[in-house]
Design an enzyme around this catalytic site. Structure first.
Site, PDB file in Angstrom:
ATOM      1  N   LYS A 297       6.369  12.125  -7.057  1.00 55.36           N
ATOM      2  CA  LYS A 297       5.554  12.025  -5.156  1.00 55.36           C
ATOM      3  C   LYS A 297       4.909  10.216  -5.271  1.00 55.36           C
ATOM      4  CE  LYS A 297       7.523  14.026  -2.985  1.00 55.36           C
ATOM      5  NZ  LYS A 297       8.979  13.505  -2.680  1.00 55.36           N
TER       6      LYS A 297
ATOM      7  N   THR B  31       9.199   7.512  -6.865  1.00 50.68           N
ATOM      8  CA  THR B  31       9.524   7.019  -7.993  1.00 50.68           C
ATOM      9  C   THR B  31      10.927   5.985  -7.509  1.00 50.68           C
ATOM     10  OG1 THR B  31       8.623   9.256  -8.776  1.00 50.68           O
ATOM     11  CG2 THR B  31      10.811   8.097  -9.931  1.00 50.68           C
TER      12      THR B  31
ATOM     13  N   HIS C  40       9.170  11.791 -14.998  1.00 48.54           N
ATOM     14  CA  HIS C  40       8.380  12.202 -14.694  1.00 48.54           C
ATOM     15  C   HIS C  40       6.616  12.998 -15.620  1.00 48.54           C
ATOM     16  CE1 HIS C  40       8.853  11.412 -10.444  1.00 48.54           C
ATOM     17  NE2 HIS C  40       9.534  12.544 -10.793  1.00 48.54           N
TER      18      HIS C  40
ATOM     19  N   SER D 285       2.174  15.442  -0.393  1.00 41.11           N
ATOM     20  CA  SER D 285       3.494  14.596  -0.304  1.00 41.11           C
ATOM     21  C   SER D 285       3.916  15.953  -1.554  1.00 41.11           C
ATOM     22  CB  SER D 285       3.624  13.710  -1.471  1.00 41.11           C
ATOM     23  OG  SER D 285       5.177  13.030  -1.353  1.00 41.11           O
TER      24      SER D 285
ATOM     25  N   PHE E  36       6.802  19.098  -0.996  1.00 40.37           N
ATOM     26  CA  PHE E  36       8.182  18.621  -1.751  1.00 40.37           C
ATOM     27  C   PHE E  36       8.116  20.287  -2.301  1.00 40.37           C
ATOM     28  CE2 PHE E  36       9.808  16.938  -6.012  1.00 40.37           C
ATOM     29  CZ  PHE E  36      11.340  16.661  -5.483  1.00 40.37           C
TER      30      PHE E  36
ATOM     31  N   TYR F 121       1.571   2.143  -5.795  1.00 44.73           N
ATOM     32  CA  TYR F 121       1.777   2.726  -4.845  1.00 44.73           C
ATOM     33  C   TYR F 121       1.166   1.712  -3.241  1.00 44.73           C
ATOM     34  CZ  TYR F 121       3.633   6.031  -0.800  1.00 44.73           C
ATOM     35  OH  TYR F 121       4.544   5.892  -0.254  1.00 44.73           O
TER      36      TYR F 121
ATOM     37  N   ARG G 144       9.824  11.441   3.888  1.00 43.14           N
ATOM     38  CA  ARG G 144       8.636  12.470   4.911  1.00 43.14           C
ATOM     39  C   ARG G 144       7.496  11.586   5.104  1.00 43.14           C
ATOM     40  NH1 ARG G 144       4.168  15.581   5.316  1.00 43.14           N
ATOM     41  NH2 ARG G 144       3.276  14.621   3.469  1.00 43.14           N
ATOM     42  N   LYS G 145       6.960  11.106   5.204  1.00 43.46           N
ATOM     43  CA  LYS G 145       6.622   9.476   6.067  1.00 43.46           C
ATOM     44  C   LYS G 145       6.074   8.518   5.240  1.00 43.46           C
ATOM     45  CE  LYS G 145       3.369  12.552   8.606  1.00 43.46           C
ATOM     46  NZ  LYS G 145       1.908  12.935   8.768  1.00 43.46           N
TER      47      LYS G 145
END
Length: 295
Positions: free
Chosen positions: A48, A51, A108, A138, A142, A193, A257-258
């Protein structure tokens, strides 16, 4: 597929103190002995953390911005998830063996669990890190929609699990710090990010330089547009809607999602925030790694 429910909501199993999906642990020898190729590009993140976003960007770069080529298959087939092995359903190691070079490889895994062939072959690696509070929110949603995870419990319970590293792929703190330290000795481009949200063009230029690729500005602008959250959310080859409902239930929470920074403010109570910050400060003490919780 009769066994489709057998792997749902099962408890995680530890490998060297890192909780992983039981099926990965059963097939661990396949992961550990994975043979990288010198021209492999590894895309590594804690879950999250962007990726799919960076995978789509890199696939677009590799295909010189040809958006039709990048719709040739779902992102999880274009960039196989190396250690993701579920009997009769998925095997990232086998998928990668069949791929032509140059391969894009997703992982991951924390640094200590990465197959040694990546270090030996001095593969280029991209690591993307995202601030912990947005990651945990997040990740909670998930866990709810992707049923290979154990049941997340309540938000409060999940927050505790995250803080103690009792979630799939272990401690966020150890993960981001481990890769941060490793970048000193290997060809690792460490991205954030929040920086990508703030100025995607600047971060894509960093990627191009790292990958020794030169693309005209109009192609770069095209990549920025096609890798934007709103466009990817509508793109079936990027948004995971091609995964069956029994695996990922998008009605519970969409995979995409957002895609914003600072959403944690909508979820954390004041008490949770204070407890989290105090714990965070202890766990990150001594590290030169610094995050922004919003932009």
């Amino acid at each position: 597929m009769d066994n489709k429910l057998d792997y749902m909501r099962r408890e995680l199993v530890d490998i060297q103190g890192v909780p992983l999906f039981w099926s990965m642990v059963e097939a661990w020898s396949q992961v550990e002995s994975f043979e990288s190729r010198p021209d492999d590009l590894l895309i590594s993140t804690y879950p999250k953390s962007g990726t799919t976003w960076v995978s789509e960007i890199v696939d677009l770069i590799y295909n010189n911005g040809d958006t039709e080529k990048c719709k040739r298959d779902a992102i999880y087939n274009r960039v196989p998830f190396m250690e993701f092995i579920v009997p009769g359903i998925s095997n990232g190691v086998e998928d990668l063996k069949r791929m032509q070079s140059p391969r894009l490889v997703k992982t991951h895994l924390p640094v200590q669990l990465l197959p040694s062939s990546f270090w030996k072959n001095k593969c280029k690696m991209i690591y993307v890190a995202r601030n912990a509070k947005d990651v945990v929110v997040s990740y909670y949603y998930f866990y709810k929609m992707a049923k290979i995870h154990p049941d997340p419990g309540t938000w409060e319970e999940f927050l505790d699990k995250f803080m103690t590293g009792k979630v799939a792929f272990g401690s966020w703190y150890d993960h981001v710090k481990g890769w941060w330290e490793k970048r000193k000795d290997y060809r690792i481009l460490y991205l954030f990010y929040e920086d990508m949200k703030e100025d995607p063009k600047r971060e894509i230029q960093k990627l191009l330089k790292f990958l020794e690729k030169d693309l005209p500005e109009e192609t770069v602008n095209k990549i920025i547009y096609h890798s934007s959250f709103d466009v990817m959310k509508q793109n079936p080859s990027a948004n995971y809607t091609t995964v069956p409902d029994f695996d990922m239930d998008h009605s519970v929470s969409p995979f995409m999602r957002k895609g914003i920074s600072g959403d944690w403010k909508n979820k954390f109570t004041v008490a949770q925030y204070e407890r989290f910050e105090e714990d965070y400060e202890k766990k990150m003490r001594g590290s030169t790694l610094k995050f922004r919780s919003e932009i």
